[in-house]
Enzyme design. Structure first.
Site, PDB file in Angstrom:
ATOM      1  N   GLU A  77      34.709  42.478  48.323  1.00 67.46           N
ATOM      2  CA  GLU A  77      34.571  41.887  46.991  1.00 67.46           C
ATOM      3  C   GLU A  77      35.862  41.232  46.505  1.00 67.46           C
ATOM      4  O   GLU A  77      35.834  40.137  45.915  1.00 67.46           O
ATOM      5  CB  GLU A  77      34.157  42.960  45.983  1.00 67.46           C
ATOM      6  CG  GLU A  77      33.969  42.415  44.576  1.00 67.46           C
ATOM      7  CD  GLU A  77      33.686  43.516  43.568  1.00 67.46           C
ATOM      8  OE1 GLU A  77      33.235  43.172  42.470  1.00 67.46           O
ATOM      9  OE2 GLU A  77      33.923  44.689  43.869  1.00 67.46           O
ATOM     10  N   ASP A  78      37.012  41.867  46.754  1.00 74.38           N
ATOM     11  CA  ASP A  78      38.254  41.436  46.099  1.00 74.38           C
ATOM     12  C   ASP A  78      39.304  40.832  47.029  1.00 74.38           C
ATOM     13  O   ASP A  78      40.402  40.499  46.575  1.00 74.38           O
ATOM     14  CB  ASP A  78      38.893  42.633  45.367  1.00 74.38           C
ATOM     15  CG  ASP A  78      38.009  43.146  44.245  1.00 74.38           C
ATOM     16  OD1 ASP A  78      37.228  42.350  43.714  1.00 74.38           O
ATOM     17  OD2 ASP A  78      38.097  44.342  43.921  1.00 74.38           O
TER      18      ASP A  78
END
Length: 717
Positions: A77-78
């Site tokens: 996700e990051d």
């Protein structure tokens, strides 16, 4: 504190010497590299968070895949990391778990009800696929709550509320009671810091006054068990501040009157020793009636087994005692997660660990078939937030129900067919009303009859999601044709009021605009008062639903209010434009309008400073002020449709219909119509009174319990 790969590997090797040490180190290095340069709100390197989550899961003695997932749970996700890269480096099992956690992170569980219900469905789907995804997410939330002070105040409140409403109950439902208690207490510290601080201060004061109560009672218990020649470990603790606060709220007692604020746990070598220990405790201290639960013979669905009893200890203070074996204790600490735990390098073969697949299947089965978002959300929360009671069928089979359940819930728990055909119940051989609350250990017999169908009132009696879902489904099936017929009359009246016709094409357009399945769904919701004619007309002709330029806007409909002061009409008397009114002020709530002859005004006679002399604007008002008519009509074909037509022709809009009495020749119905003013009401009542099928018509005023409750709340403000 785990800060390096060596620390984490040492922690894992302590319970799993056969761990894939190299893979954990690789995951640690990969995660550190991917998150390099990223910081948390506190200013710490971001990767300290995944490491802390991995340590929490390692403390629960979980498998390598779960711990590696924790290290990588934010990478997809990051960071630039991708699913395919994680799969290539760490295998498909880890990649699937990381992807599952990523999808859960993106769910906005605190949004609107429709969205929240849909996200709960996705949450349960993720749980069904692999429960370890939820274990990582819960540990992620726990560490975020432990470090929440670095967030902005408004973000703290949002996360704390979400934790209290969703994650803490979910942890409890999974049997991870320690995590539930810590999540609740951390959220409590944010949501009500004054209350928590007050309880902590009282604890300190209590300890100064009474000394170390826990040590004294623990010593007494050790002596009693030694005399009974029992070997056991004994642990004592004060209950968490939030747990105490909840008891104070539920029992409406002050801290000084609350007795059972201490809990003790006895860990024995065998199940037989559990019952021997129980006997020793009860011989020494007096048992509190109604506070004994045997979850060993009747375990919870998440595998939890233990004996619970509450006894009067020193100085009459009540203490709760839990008695269980070491294996039962392991399951009680980790709940469903015990299925993946390791001990001495091998997967723990705990006979009490529940199969996660069976557990989640049993949980999700209760929500199948509930297609209404609000009802689904209600069912989920009912099942997640309630404690259980155990009842028996006449044949001795155990039925588990939420606390506060009724024979209706019991019947549906056996089988939907039994529930739908229920006409009565016996508890311990005695006939009881269907709204009776069942208690632990009672024997319940359901009386059925052919031709019986669920009643609308059952929705107020039932407490379980399964029962409510089945009742609603049955009622929809039975009432669908009747509601659809009534809905067509309401639609025709609503569209005629604006000079349009309710053709099938127009209704189909409205159904699409309102995101309903088809015209039948639209008509059914109109007939059951879930949709108003105004809403349906607005969906197709939004310009016709707007207030005309020469009409008085609602915000300036009342003269005598201060600038910016809002008003609401009192539900007890529903005053209309043209009628004499009085305003009652409420701090922070604006003004409530009452008709000058409303009986409720007597409640404010001694508070003249709250009275306002108001009057309605003399201009033309929109038909937006609801009033309820009590109409008795003959039970003949087409009569109700005729009544709806007359109301529509009078320029009024029907917002709701509620049948309050049905007889072979007549029935009473409460019609909630939206009108312009008192003159239109008078004209409408004369029109209906002249109709040959109308036996009686009066303006309905709520003078019952509901109005009393409203007045009580208002007076308390």
């Amino acid at each position: 504190m785990t800060t390096t790969a060596d620390d984490l590997v040492t922690l894992v090797r302590g319970f799993n010497p056969k761990t894939n040490e190299a893979l954990i180190r690789d995951a640690f290095s990969y995660g550190a590299r991917m998150h390099e340069g990223q910081l948390r709100h506190s200013g710490e390197p971001y990767f300290t968070h995944p490491v802390a989550v991995a340590a929490i899961l390692a403390e629960q003695q979980l498998d390598d895949a779960t711990i590696i997932t924790a290290l990588l749970h934010d990478t997809i996700e990051d960071t630039p990391a991708s699913y395919s890269e994680v799969e290539q480096l760490f295998g498909s099992e880890v990649a699937e778990l990381v992807d599952g956690v990523t999808k859960l992170t993106n769910l906005q569980l605190n949004s609107s009800e429709t969205k929240q219900a849909e996200n709960f469905r996705k949450l349960f789907m993720a749980m069904a696929k692999d429960l370890r995804v939820i274990l990582v997410k819960l540990s992620d939330r726990l560490h975020n709550m432990r470090t929440i002070k670095a967030m902005r105040p408004e973000k703290q409140v949002q996360k704390a509320r979400e934790t209290m409403d969703i994650f803490a109950p979910l942890a409890g439902r999974m049997g991870m009671q320690w995590m539930r208690e810590e999540l609740e207490d951390l959220a409590f510290q944010v949501l009500n810091p004054e209350a928590r601080t007050s309880i902590m201060r009282r604890f300190i004061t209590l300890q100064k006054e009474t000394g170390d109560v826990i040590e004294r009672i623990t010593t007494d218990m050790r002596k009693e068990l030694a005399q009974a020649e029992l070997e056991a470990e004994i642990f004592g603790r004060a209950k968490k501040p939030y747990s105490i606060w909840r008891k104070m709220e539920e029992k409406e007692q002050s801290f000084s009157r609350l007795s059972d604020i201490y809990g003790f746990r006895i860990i024995t070598d065998s199940e037989e020793d559990c019952y021997r220990a129980l006997g020793a405790i009860h011989r020494r201290w007096r048992a509190v009636p109604g506070r004994f639960k045997d979850y060993i013979s009747q375990p919870k669905t998440n595998g939890y087994r233990s004996i619970h009893t509450t006894v009067s200890g020193r100085d009459g203070k009540r203490v709760e005692v839990q008695i269980r074996t070491r294996q039962m204790h392991d399951v009680a600490e980790t709940g469903v997660a015990a299925h993946w735990s390791y001990r001495d390098g091998v997967r723990s073969r705990n006979p009490f660990a529940v199969d996660p697949a069976k557990w989640i299947a049993q949980l999700t089965e209760q929500f199948d078939g509930e297609d209404d978002h609000q009802n689904f959300l209600e069912a989920v929360k009912l099942e997640m937030y309630t404690d259980k009671v155990f009842c028996f069928t006449p044949k001795g089979e155990v039925i588990k129900l939420p606390k506060g359940a009724t024979p209706i819930d019991f019947a549906y728990a056996i089988h939907t067919r039994i529930g739908s055909a229920c006409v009565g119940a016996k508890i311990d051989g005695l006939r009881v009303p269907l709204w009776t609350r069942v208690k632990n250990g009672q024997s319940v017999e359901i009386i059925t009859a052919e031709g019986q169908t669920p009643q609308v009132t059952w929705l107020d009696i039932a407490t379980t999601g399964k029962a409510k879902t089945a009742i609603r489904r049955s009622l929809r099936h039975v009432d669908r044709a009747r509601f659809a017929k009534l809905g067509r009359e309401l639609a025709r009246s609503a569209f005629e009021q604006v000079g349009k016709k309710a053709t099938d094409k127009v209704l189909a357009t409205a159904a699409r605009a309102l995101r309903l399945g088809d015209v039948d769904d639209l008509l059914e919701q109109m007939g059951s008062a879930e949709l108003t004619g105004r809403e349906v007309v607005s969906a197709v002709y939004p310009e016709l639903s707007k207030v005309r330029g020469d009409e008085v806007e609602r915000k300036r409909a009342v003269i005598g209010l201060e600038l910016g002061q809002s008003f609401d009409r009192a539900p007890c008397c529903e005053p209309l434009p043209g009628e004499r009114i009085v305003g009652i002020t409420f701090r922070g709530k604006g003004v409530t309008l009452h008709a000058i002859d409303c009986d409720r005004l007597s409640a404010y006679e001694e508070q003249p400073e709250r009275w306002l002399d108001l009057r309605w604007h003399d201009g033309s008002h929109p038909a937006a002020y609801g009033v309820t008519l009590d109409v008795t009509v003959s039970n003949d074909p087409g009569v109700l449709g005729r009544i709806c037509t007359l109301i529509g022709e009078a320029g009024a809009n029907i917002a709701d219909l509620n049948f309050v009495e049905r007889k072979p020749d007549f029935f009473r119905v409460l019609v909630h119509a939206e009108l312009r003013d008192a003159g239109q009401l008078h004209s409408l009542m004369l029109t209906l009174e002249a109709e040959s099928h109308v036996a009686a018509i009066t303006r309905y005023r709520d003078t019952g319990v509901q109005a009393d409750a409203i007045a009580a709340v208002e007076n308390a403000q």
